[in-house]
Design a protein around this motif. Structure first.
Motif, PDB file in Angstrom:
ATOM      1  N   ARG A  34       0.839  -1.211   0.000  1.00  0.00           N
ATOM      2  CA  ARG A  34       0.000   0.000   0.000  1.00  0.00           C
ATOM      3  C   ARG A  34       0.869   1.254   0.000  1.00  0.00           C
ATOM      4  NH1 ARG A  34      -5.430   1.175   1.720  1.00  0.00           N
ATOM      5  NH2 ARG A  34      -5.742  -1.034   2.062  1.00  0.00           N
ATOM      6  N   LEU A  35       0.515   2.150  -0.908  1.00  0.00           N
ATOM      7  CA  LEU A  35       1.226   3.427  -1.054  1.00  0.00           C
ATOM      8  C   LEU A  35       0.262   4.557  -0.715  1.00  0.00           C
ATOM      9  CD1 LEU A  35       3.655   5.139  -2.249  1.00  0.00           C
ATOM     10  CD2 LEU A  35       2.537   4.895  -4.471  1.00  0.00           C
ATOM     11  N   ALA A  36       0.701   5.511   0.106  1.00  0.00           N
ATOM     12  CA  ALA A  36      -0.124   6.686   0.394  1.00  0.00           C
ATOM     13  C   ALA A  36       0.535   7.909  -0.234  1.00  0.00           C
ATOM     14  CB  ALA A  36      -0.255   6.882   1.895  1.00  0.00           C
ATOM     15  N   VAL A  37      -0.232   8.655  -1.032  1.00  0.00           N
ATOM     16  CA  VAL A  37       0.283   9.885  -1.639  1.00  0.00           C
ATOM     17  C   VAL A  37      -0.442  11.060  -0.987  1.00  0.00           C
ATOM     18  CG1 VAL A  37       0.693  11.147  -3.786  1.00  0.00           C
ATOM     19  CG2 VAL A  37       0.605   8.646  -3.830  1.00  0.00           C
ATOM     20  N   VAL A  38       0.312  11.853  -0.233  1.00  0.00           N
ATOM     21  CA  VAL A  38      -0.287  12.986   0.475  1.00  0.00           C
ATOM     22  C   VAL A  38      -0.226  14.220  -0.422  1.00  0.00           C
ATOM     23  CG1 VAL A  38      -0.097  14.482   2.510  1.00  0.00           C
ATOM     24  CG2 VAL A  38       0.299  12.006   2.723  1.00  0.00           C
ATOM     25  N   GLU A  84       1.022   9.984  11.243  1.00  0.00           N
ATOM     26  CA  GLU A  84      -0.037   8.965  11.391  1.00  0.00           C
ATOM     27  C   GLU A  84       0.182   7.819  10.385  1.00  0.00           C
ATOM     28  OE1 GLU A  84      -4.404   9.800  10.365  1.00  0.00           O
ATOM     29  OE2 GLU A  84      -3.910  11.137  12.030  1.00  0.00           O
ATOM     30  N   LEU A  85       0.450   8.201   9.125  1.00  0.00           N
ATOM     31  CA  LEU A  85       0.679   7.181   8.084  1.00  0.00           C
ATOM     32  C   LEU A  85       1.964   6.396   8.369  1.00  0.00           C
ATOM     33  CD1 LEU A  85      -0.268   9.429   5.037  1.00  0.00           C
ATOM     34  CD2 LEU A  85      -1.534   7.382   5.771  1.00  0.00           C
ATOM     35  N   ILE A  94       5.158   6.082   1.509  1.00  0.00           N
ATOM     36  CA  ILE A  94       4.510   7.395   1.646  1.00  0.00           C
ATOM     37  C   ILE A  94       5.233   8.398   0.740  1.00  0.00           C
ATOM     38  CG2 ILE A  94       3.921   9.279   3.239  1.00  0.00           C
ATOM     39  CD1 ILE A  94       4.228   7.202   5.541  1.00  0.00           C
ATOM     40  N   ILE A  95       4.423   9.136  -0.031  1.00  0.00           N
ATOM     41  CA  ILE A  95       4.980  10.218  -0.863  1.00  0.00           C
ATOM     42  C   ILE A  95       4.286  11.511  -0.453  1.00  0.00           C
ATOM     43  CG2 ILE A  95       5.202  11.139  -3.194  1.00  0.00           C
ATOM     44  CD1 ILE A  95       4.939   8.312  -4.278  1.00  0.00           C
ATOM     45  N   LEU A  96       5.069  12.571  -0.274  1.00  0.00           N
ATOM     46  CA  LEU A  96       4.489  13.898  -0.066  1.00  0.00           C
ATOM     47  C   LEU A  96       4.627  14.654  -1.374  1.00  0.00           C
ATOM     48  CD1 LEU A  96       3.262  16.145   1.599  1.00  0.00           C
ATOM     49  CD2 LEU A  96       5.543  16.669   2.498  1.00  0.00           C
ATOM     50  N   GLN A  97       3.487  14.907  -2.010  1.00  0.00           N
ATOM     51  CA  GLN A  97       3.478  15.527  -3.335  1.00  0.00           C
ATOM     52  C   GLN A  97       3.763  17.028  -3.236  1.00  0.00           C
ATOM     53  OE1 GLN A  97       3.458  14.121  -6.158  1.00  0.00           O
ATOM     54  NE2 GLN A  97       3.166  15.923  -7.416  1.00  0.00           N
ATOM     55  N   THR A  98       4.510  17.558  -4.202  1.00  0.00           N
ATOM     56  CA  THR A  98       4.706  19.005  -4.289  1.00  0.00           C
ATOM     57  C   THR A  98       3.902  19.534  -5.483  1.00  0.00           C
ATOM     58  OG1 THR A  98       6.676  18.640  -5.627  1.00  0.00           O
ATOM     59  CG2 THR A  98       7.001  19.033  -3.263  1.00  0.00           C
ATOM     60  N   PRO A  99       3.585  20.819  -5.560  1.00  0.00           N
ATOM     61  CA  PRO A  99       3.911  21.882  -4.601  1.00  0.00           C
ATOM     62  C   PRO A  99       3.133  21.761  -3.307  1.00  0.00           C
ATOM     63  CG  PRO A  99       2.486  22.739  -6.330  1.00  0.00           C
ATOM     64  CD  PRO A  99       2.831  21.338  -6.721  1.00  0.00           C
ATOM     65  N   ILE A 113       8.171  11.540   7.674  1.00  0.00           N
ATOM     66  CA  ILE A 113       7.951  10.249   6.992  1.00  0.00           C
ATOM     67  C   ILE A 113       9.003   9.265   7.517  1.00  0.00           C
ATOM     68  CG2 ILE A 113       7.945   9.030   4.763  1.00  0.00           C
ATOM     69  CD1 ILE A 113       7.348  11.701   3.378  1.00  0.00           C
ATOM     70  N   ALA A 114       8.548   8.153   8.073  1.00  0.00           N
ATOM     71  CA  ALA A 114       9.495   7.130   8.557  1.00  0.00           C
ATOM     72  C   ALA A 114      10.421   6.763   7.405  1.00  0.00           C
ATOM     73  CB  ALA A 114       8.738   5.902   9.024  1.00  0.00           C
TER      74      ALA A 114
END
Ligand code: NDP
Length: 280
Positions: A34-38, A84-85, A94-99, A113-114
């Motif tokens: 499972r991948l979460a994209v924030v 939390e994720l 986990i990916i934190l999307q930019t911008p 992000i761990a």
């Protein structure tokens, strides 16, 4: 003579196929990758990119959650969600999307992000571990550059590589990966003097500048290998690289196309990292 085309398509397909196999094996064994994209932006090209990741993940048998916090999300709320994720055992990547919203910094927030789940190498800890030769996920784009070179059997040991760009996302991590591959690396940036002279002394030039067509034939040695990381949107909805392909292909020995070079390998590696983070 025109430069050889260093396509990323075959490599991307091979990584995706291997990733799908590993994902199926993990799922059969009871772990659903499972991948979460924030996301915290209303930016249209970012939304397009996130949709393309979700689609590719689905095809590879990876569940992709798009966690949309809205374009006005506060840095605190983004950090809390990442934490939390990071603590959620069902989430492997986990990916934190930019911008990001004004006032929010990718490097600062990505610290939440761990690093074991940091599949796009955004946490500064990941870059530090990479520099120290410890296991860590590299930013997918940076790793894609090295994988494309290896795929096309371009020798790196002892070769001089000039990287144009020193961002945390591409320039710096790619320099560390190239050093780890025993290349001699020069990192250039906007304050580099005599840029064309520096890059013309290199066997391989990596362009990660964010300016369409900036690297011209004057910047490359005859026969050099040129990797174009640039993805600059054009007025007609297409993509332009950081390399002026028309002029460079008449002088270089080989050049990655845009699109179809580093880009497809980047997406494939994000998925491959997610499966590895899940234990596959
Ligand atoms: P940044 O804007 O963060 O960094 C650009 C770098 O280029 C900086 O280090 C800057 O120097 C340097 N630079 C700018 N102008 C010049 C110049 N005239 N001469 C020399 N160096 C210069 O960009 P990114 O690293 O995030 O991205 C680079 C490119 O890669 C972009 O086109 C981006 O779209 C693309 N990209 C592609 C991805 C893919 O999946 N294919 C993923 C991520 C990025 P200074 O530090 O001094 O300001």
């Amino acid at each position: 003579m025109s430069a050889a085309v260093l396509s990323g398509k075959e490599l991307s397909a091979a990584i995706r196929a291997e990733t799908a196999e590993r994902a199926a094996a993990l799922t059969a064994a009871g772990t659903e990758p499972r991948l979460a994209v924030v996301v915290a932006t209303a930016d249209e090209s970012s939304a397009w990119y996130v949709r393309s990741i979700a689609k590719a993940a689905g095809k590879a048998g990876i569940t992709c959650d798009i966690v949309d916090l809205g374009a006005t999300a506060s840095p605190e709320s983004i950090r809390a969600r990442l934490a939390e994720l990071s603590a959620d055992e069902r989430v492997h990547g986990i990916i934190l999307q930019t911008p990001l919203p004004a006032g929010a910094s990718l490097q600062e927030l990505a610290g939440a992000i761990a690093f074991e789940k940091d599949v796009d190498g955004a946490n500064p800890v990941s870059l530090g571990r990479l520099a120290a030769g410890l296991p860590a996920f590299a930013p997918a784009t940076a790793e894609a550059v090295v994988r494309v070179l290896e795929h096309h059997t371009i020798e790196l040991t002892g070769r001089h590589v000039a990287v144009v760009g020193r961002s945390m996302v591409v320039g710096k991590p790619v320099a560390h990966l190239l050093l780890n591959a025993n290349a001699t690396v020069t990192v250039c940036h906007s304050r580099t003097r005599e840029l064309a002279a520096v890059t013309s002394a290199a066997d391989v030039v990596v362009a990660a500048v964010g300016r369409a067509g900036m690297v011209t034939a004057d910047h490359v040695a005859p026969g050099a290998v040129v990797i174009d990381v640039g993805t600059n949107p054009t007025e007609d909805g297409g993509l332009a690289g950081d390399v002026d392909a028309d002029s460079v292909s008449g002088k270089a020995g080989a050049l990655t196309p845009v699109p179809g070079g580093v880009g497809p390998v980047t997406t494939a590696l994000l998925l491959s990292h997610t499966v590895r983070a899940a234990g596959g």
